[in-house]
Design a protein around this motif. Structure first.
Motif, PDB file in Angstrom:
ATOM      1  N   GLN A 114      10.595  17.378  -9.547  1.00  0.00           N
ATOM      2  CA  GLN A 114      11.048  16.912  -8.244  1.00  0.00           C
ATOM      3  C   GLN A 114      12.001  15.735  -8.384  1.00  0.00           C
ATOM      4  N   VAL A 115      12.905  15.640  -7.429  1.00  0.00           N
ATOM      5  CA  VAL A 115      13.787  14.481  -7.337  1.00  0.00           C
ATOM      6  C   VAL A 115      13.470  13.763  -6.025  1.00  0.00           C
ATOM      7  N   ILE A 116      13.046  12.512  -6.164  1.00  0.00           N
ATOM      8  CA  ILE A 116      12.678  11.714  -5.000  1.00  0.00           C
ATOM      9  C   ILE A 116      13.684  10.582  -4.859  1.00  0.00           C
ATOM     10  N   CYS A 117      14.283  10.451  -3.687  1.00  0.00           N
ATOM     11  CA  CYS A 117      15.202   9.343  -3.455  1.00  0.00           C
ATOM     12  C   CYS A 117      14.539   8.299  -2.575  1.00  0.00           C
ATOM     13  N   LEU A 118      14.596   7.055  -3.030  1.00  0.00           N
ATOM     14  CA  LEU A 118      14.090   5.935  -2.239  1.00  0.00           C
ATOM     15  C   LEU A 118      15.270   5.300  -1.537  1.00  0.00           C
ATOM     16  N   ILE A 119      15.195   5.229  -0.212  1.00  0.00           N
ATOM     17  CA  ILE A 119      16.236   4.536   0.537  1.00  0.00           C
ATOM     18  C   ILE A 119      15.574   3.429   1.359  1.00  0.00           C
ATOM     19  N   GLY A 173       0.828  -1.205   0.000  1.00  0.00           N
ATOM     20  CA  GLY A 173       0.000   0.000   0.000  1.00  0.00           C
ATOM     21  C   GLY A 173       0.863   1.254   0.000  1.00  0.00           C
ATOM     22  N   ILE A 174       1.449   1.536  -1.150  1.00  0.00           N
ATOM     23  CA  ILE A 174       2.347   2.696  -1.284  1.00  0.00           C
ATOM     24  C   ILE A 174       1.568   3.886  -1.834  1.00  0.00           C
ATOM     25  N   ASP A 175       1.669   5.002  -1.141  1.00  0.00           N
ATOM     26  CA  ASP A 175       1.114   6.275  -1.616  1.00  0.00           C
ATOM     27  C   ASP A 175       2.269   7.250  -1.787  1.00  0.00           C
ATOM     28  N   LEU A 176       2.399   7.773  -2.989  1.00  0.00           N
ATOM     29  CA  LEU A 176       3.515   8.694  -3.239  1.00  0.00           C
ATOM     30  C   LEU A 176       3.125   9.651  -4.355  1.00  0.00           C
ATOM     31  N   ALA A 177       3.323  10.924  -4.101  1.00  0.00           N
ATOM     32  CA  ALA A 177       3.016  11.941  -5.108  1.00  0.00           C
ATOM     33  C   ALA A 177       4.301  12.664  -5.489  1.00  0.00           C
ATOM     34  N   VAL A 178       4.575  12.687  -6.781  1.00  0.00           N
ATOM     35  CA  VAL A 178       5.790  13.330  -7.278  1.00  0.00           C
ATOM     36  C   VAL A 178       5.380  14.482  -8.190  1.00  0.00           C
ATOM     37  N   ASP A 205      14.783  16.282  -3.339  1.00  0.00           N
ATOM     38  CA  ASP A 205      13.824  17.182  -2.701  1.00  0.00           C
ATOM     39  C   ASP A 205      13.151  16.451  -1.550  1.00  0.00           C
ATOM     40  N   THR A 206      12.884  15.179  -1.789  1.00  0.00           N
ATOM     41  CA  THR A 206      12.226  14.355  -0.774  1.00  0.00           C
ATOM     42  C   THR A 206      12.926  13.007  -0.699  1.00  0.00           C
ATOM     43  N   VAL A 207      13.144  12.538   0.515  1.00  0.00           N
ATOM     44  CA  VAL A 207      13.708  11.210   0.723  1.00  0.00           C
ATOM     45  C   VAL A 207      12.615  10.325   1.319  1.00  0.00           C
ATOM     46  N   CYS A 208      12.453   9.138   0.723  1.00  0.00           N
ATOM     47  CA  CYS A 208      11.441   8.197   1.195  1.00  0.00           C
ATOM     48  C   CYS A 208      12.137   6.972   1.769  1.00  0.00           C
ATOM     49  N   PHE A 209      11.792   6.617   2.961  1.00  0.00           N
ATOM     50  CA  PHE A 209      12.371   5.420   3.576  1.00  0.00           C
ATOM     51  C   PHE A 209      11.382   4.266   3.483  1.00  0.00           C
ATOM     52  N   LEU A 210      11.784   3.241   2.766  1.00  0.00           N
ATOM     53  CA  LEU A 210      10.946   2.047   2.644  1.00  0.00           C
ATOM     54  C   LEU A 210      11.396   1.006   3.648  1.00  0.00           C
ATOM     55  N   HIS A 211      10.425   0.386   4.279  1.00  0.00           N
ATOM     56  CA  HIS A 211      10.724  -0.688   5.212  1.00  0.00           C
ATOM     57  C   HIS A 211       9.713  -1.801   5.012  1.00  0.00           C
ATOM     58  N   GLN A 212      10.212  -2.953   4.601  1.00  0.00           N
ATOM     59  CA  GLN A 212       9.356  -4.123   4.389  1.00  0.00           C
ATOM     60  C   GLN A 212       8.098  -3.794   3.587  1.00  0.00           C
ATOM     61  N   GLY A 213       8.301  -3.068   2.506  1.00  0.00           N
ATOM     62  CA  GLY A 213       7.201  -2.825   1.586  1.00  0.00           C
ATOM     63  C   GLY A 213       6.275  -1.693   1.950  1.00  0.00           C
ATOM     64  N   GLU A 221       8.433   6.500   6.138  1.00  0.00           N
ATOM     65  CA  GLU A 221       8.691   7.892   6.488  1.00  0.00           C
ATOM     66  C   GLU A 221       9.182   8.633   5.264  1.00  0.00           C
ATOM     67  N   MET A 222       8.739   9.846   5.079  1.00  0.00           N
ATOM     68  CA  MET A 222       9.284  10.655   3.992  1.00  0.00           C
ATOM     69  C   MET A 222       9.373  12.111   4.412  1.00  0.00           C
ATOM     70  N   GLY A 223      10.327  12.812   3.793  1.00  0.00           N
ATOM     71  CA  GLY A 223      10.491  14.215   4.135  1.00  0.00           C
ATOM     72  C   GLY A 223      11.711  14.776   3.441  1.00  0.00           C
ATOM     73  N   PRO A 224      11.994  16.053   3.709  1.00  0.00           N
ATOM     74  CA  PRO A 224      13.196  16.638   3.116  1.00  0.00           C
ATOM     75  C   PRO A 224      14.438  15.945   3.670  1.00  0.00           C
ATOM     76  N   PRO A 225      15.516  15.883   2.871  1.00  0.00           N
ATOM     77  CA  PRO A 225      16.706  15.157   3.313  1.00  0.00           C
ATOM     78  C   PRO A 225      17.210  15.594   4.686  1.00  0.00           C
ATOM     79  N   GLU A 226      17.194  16.896   4.929  1.00  0.00           N
ATOM     80  CA  GLU A 226      17.674  17.383   6.228  1.00  0.00           C
ATOM     81  C   GLU A 226      16.983  16.665   7.375  1.00  0.00           C
ATOM     82  N   GLN A 227      15.676  16.543   7.227  1.00  0.00           N
ATOM     83  CA  GLN A 227      14.899  15.929   8.304  1.00  0.00           C
ATOM     84  C   GLN A 227      15.163  14.431   8.402  1.00  0.00           C
TER      85      GLN A 227
END
Ligand SMILES: Nc1ncnc2c1ncn2[C@@H]1O[C@H](COP(=O)(O)OP(=O)(O)O)[C@@H](O)[C@H]1O
Ligand SMILES: [Mg+2]
Length: 247
Positions: A30-35, A21-26, A206-214, A218-224
């Motif tokens: 924008q540059v979105i990094c998935l980690i 159940g992934i919700d993501l708006a780009v 612009d935004t970093v998204c942290f994926l954990h087990q699918g 958590e997502m937010g600006p890299p600083e955060q």
């Protein structure tokens, strides 16, 4: 609606739910990094967006149109949404210029002359004009990956998906590939990239998204995300990255 909008995306392999159940708006530009740890679902998410995998539930929209599910023309979709892989995937029996011009001629409706002119200009931009006639096995990994990026750019995608594109490279070759991504970001290319290069993610996202087990935990600006993550899981992941000397 966002330029690229993913909502309620679910994907299972057998009874293993890989995306939950992934919700993501780009937005455009924008540059979105998935980690996230290996196996968290980064590649699967990118592959679903590019229709390399079918999805079990949810929807993907691009510029107001639904681009997931039955009835989607995947060739059209992949013209809009380009993807570059960890393992370059150049055609080994074709030289660089043929690798780059193949899709624009076959699918993009360009003449050979038009496609060659465009490819040559793109190769110049990434410093590979002199390699046009070379075969992939004569190029370094960094050069092959730059050609793979050029090949994708030759179709003028509106969104670029990059899956760990520096992961297979020797350390000294990483910078030349990241340099191109940095340039594309500066030019306003909309990008979604899975990466283990945390320093780069911090710089370019612009935004970093942290994926954990699918799940997109958590997502937010890299600083955060990098300095004060809200989730314990994110903190643990970053700790492991720091311990490995990658941040
Ligand atoms: N084709 C497949 N068949 C079965 N399981 C898969 C397949 N592709 C990926 N997986 C599983 O899906 C999970 C997520 O994988 P992946 O998206 O590659 O994660 P990441 O890119 O974050 O490392 C992993 O548990 C992986 O083993
Ligand atoms: Mg992966």
């Amino acid at each position: 609606m966002a330029f690229l909008e993913i909502s309620g995306l679910r994907k299972s392999y057998g009874d293993h739910e890989v995306l939950r159940g992934i919700d993501l708006a780009v937005e455009r530009h924008q540059v979105i990094c998935l980690i996230g740890a290996s196996g968290s679902g980064k590649s699967t998410l990118l592959r679903c967006i590019n229709a390399l995998e079918t999805i079990d539930a949810g929807q993907i929209g691009l510029d107001g149109e639904v681009v997931s599910g039955a009835g989607v023309d995947v060739n059209l979709l992949r013209r809009d949404v380009g993807m570059v892989f960890q393992s370059y995937n150049l055609f080994p029996h074709m030289n660089v210029i043929d690798n780059v011009t193949l899709a624009p001629i076959r699918l993009g409706g360009l003449s050979r002359e038009q496609a060659t002119a465009k490819a040559t200009a793109l190769l110049e931009r990434v410093g590979l004009a002199d390699k046009a006639k070379a075969f992939p096995d004569r190029l370094s990994g960094g050069q092959q990956q730059r050609v793979a990026i050029v090949r994708t750019l030759a179709m003028e995608p509106r969104v670029l998906l990059l899956d760990e594109i520096t992961a297979a490279l020797d350390p000294e070759l990483v910078a030349e590939v990241l340099g191109i991504v940095r340039q594309l970001a500066a030019e306003g290319m909309t990008m979604l990239l899975a990466t283990h290069e945390m320093g780069f993610a911090r710089e370019v996202a612009d935004t970093v998204c942290f994926l954990h087990q699918g799940s997109l935990l958590e997502m937010g600006p890299p600083e955060q995300i990098f300095t004060e993550p809200a989730e314990e899981r994110t903190r643990m992941f970053l700790k492991s990255i720091i311990a490995a000397g990658r941040l």
